[in-house]
Design an enzyme around this catalytic site. Sequence first.
Site, PDB file in Angstrom:
ATOM      1  N   LEU A   6       0.834  -1.195   0.000  1.00  0.00           N
ATOM      2  CA  LEU A   6       0.000   0.000   0.000  1.00  0.00           C
ATOM      3  C   LEU A   6       0.872   1.250   0.000  1.00  0.00           C
ATOM      4  CD1 LEU A   6      -2.694  -1.137   2.610  1.00  0.00           C
ATOM      5  CD2 LEU A   6      -2.565  -1.621   0.153  1.00  0.00           C
ATOM      6  N   ALA A   8      -0.361   4.513  -1.585  1.00  0.00           N
ATOM      7  CA  ALA A   8      -1.167   5.513  -2.288  1.00  0.00           C
ATOM      8  C   ALA A   8      -1.379   6.790  -1.496  1.00  0.00           C
ATOM      9  CB  ALA A   8      -2.538   4.914  -2.650  1.00  0.00           C
ATOM     10  N   GLY A   9      -1.109   6.764  -0.191  1.00  0.00           N
ATOM     11  CA  GLY A   9      -1.478   7.886   0.667  1.00  0.00           C
ATOM     12  C   GLY A   9      -0.643   9.133   0.446  1.00  0.00           C
ATOM     13  N   GLY A 135      -4.523  -1.209  17.304  1.00  0.00           N
ATOM     14  CA  GLY A 135      -5.369  -2.386  17.279  1.00  0.00           C
ATOM     15  C   GLY A 135      -4.637  -3.490  18.007  1.00  0.00           C
ATOM     16  N   ASN A 160      -1.354  -4.821  16.070  1.00  0.00           N
ATOM     17  CA  ASN A 160      -1.439  -4.963  14.625  1.00  0.00           C
ATOM     18  C   ASN A 160      -0.528  -3.933  13.962  1.00  0.00           C
ATOM     19  OD1 ASN A 160      -2.217  -5.256  11.965  1.00  0.00           O
ATOM     20  ND2 ASN A 160      -4.285  -4.469  12.252  1.00  0.00           N
ATOM     21  N   HIS A 309      29.364  26.388   3.699  1.00  0.00           N
ATOM     22  CA  HIS A 309      30.490  26.260   4.619  1.00  0.00           C
ATOM     23  C   HIS A 309      30.212  26.958   5.951  1.00  0.00           C
ATOM     24  CE1 HIS A 309      31.177  29.737   1.963  1.00  0.00           C
ATOM     25  NE2 HIS A 309      31.737  30.337   3.000  1.00  0.00           N
TER      26      HIS A 309
END
Length: 394
Positions: A6, A8-9, A135, A160, A309
């Site tokens: 996954l 896509a976020g 979770g 989880n 620098h």
Amino acid sequence: MHAVILAAGEGTRMRPLSGSLPKPMLPVSDRPLVAHTASAAVEAGADELVFVIGYEADTVREYFGDSYRGVPVEYAVQDEQLGTAHAVEQALEYVEGDFVVLNGDDLYDTAAVGSLFSHTPSLGAYTVSDPRPYGVFSLDGDRVTDVVEKPDDPPSDRVNVGAYHFPAEAAAWFDDVEMSERGEYEITDVVERLVAEREVRAVPVERWLGVGRPWELLEANEWKLGELDGRIEGKVHADAELEGRVVVEEGATVRSGVVIEGPALIREGATVGPNAYVRGATLVDEGAKVGHAVEVKNSVLSPGATIGHLSYVGDSVLGRDVNFGAGTKVANLRHDDDDVKFTVKGERTSTERRKFGVVAGDGVKTGINSSLSPGLRLNAGATTRPGETVDRDR
């Protein structure tokens, strides 16, 4: 075996670094964050990788192409980010049989991913001291008997971490997921059904890191740079001193008088010195420059970033093509010795780090002799004036 990753976020909590770059494509050691997960899946025996992409999707396509480390790659597009179950559903047309799902913005120890691939069905379980924000799994031995979201009284300390091995029949369940109160289709609904209908094994994840905020990108680099074996392929002046695990890639240059204390990675096209000091877990990415008499400590310099620098940068993340003018100094420690805070989605949030410097988005430029306070956020394209002290986000 298909591995669905996954990616896509948008990664709003990672701003300003994710302003024009997907969070899974941010640099971690010698590759993007998501490539570490893809590599673990390949080592575990994936026959095909399916990336779910959305935000700035072309960046992922350009990096992985049609194969990665000899394994075919497919792409499923999630036009709207409507939750993890919705993301997986976009990939199911490419999936046959059992399949593994992994978060593209998390790091997992490679052995755990291998174990996950070996057991159907199974869920990655990581031990935490305070499981309440997660979770949490109820367990009978190594069998998962229930999943409870963010409980006040957790049934265990095993949580989880977004690593799942689903049996083939679970593919049909994603279509049955209903939108949650948060307005998302959540993969936890499928996990709960799996636990109710099948005997599910909890696979121990010995090391895990969810990389959602800028300081966690530092932690990710601390982890992965620490795993590198030192090697010298680029040009290193005879007067330079390299200690510990230091990698100088072909096409990189380390000039005279430089001291580098690893773990550190100097990538192709990067230059360090002369008379610079690089220490801690530091990534100097492709084309980045560390100038004369500059000290860099425990930081990430994205491609094209330049530190002029006579400057100091500690515990900081610099985006692409950042240019710190000569004499720019980053403060990374509060006078009261408290944890440094950083702005995430408009709220000041503790980094739980005693030392944390600056996060500079792409294209930031500082004037000479600028002084930057701890926990400072400089959005993409921001500038400072010569001699300015900056103690508020810009």
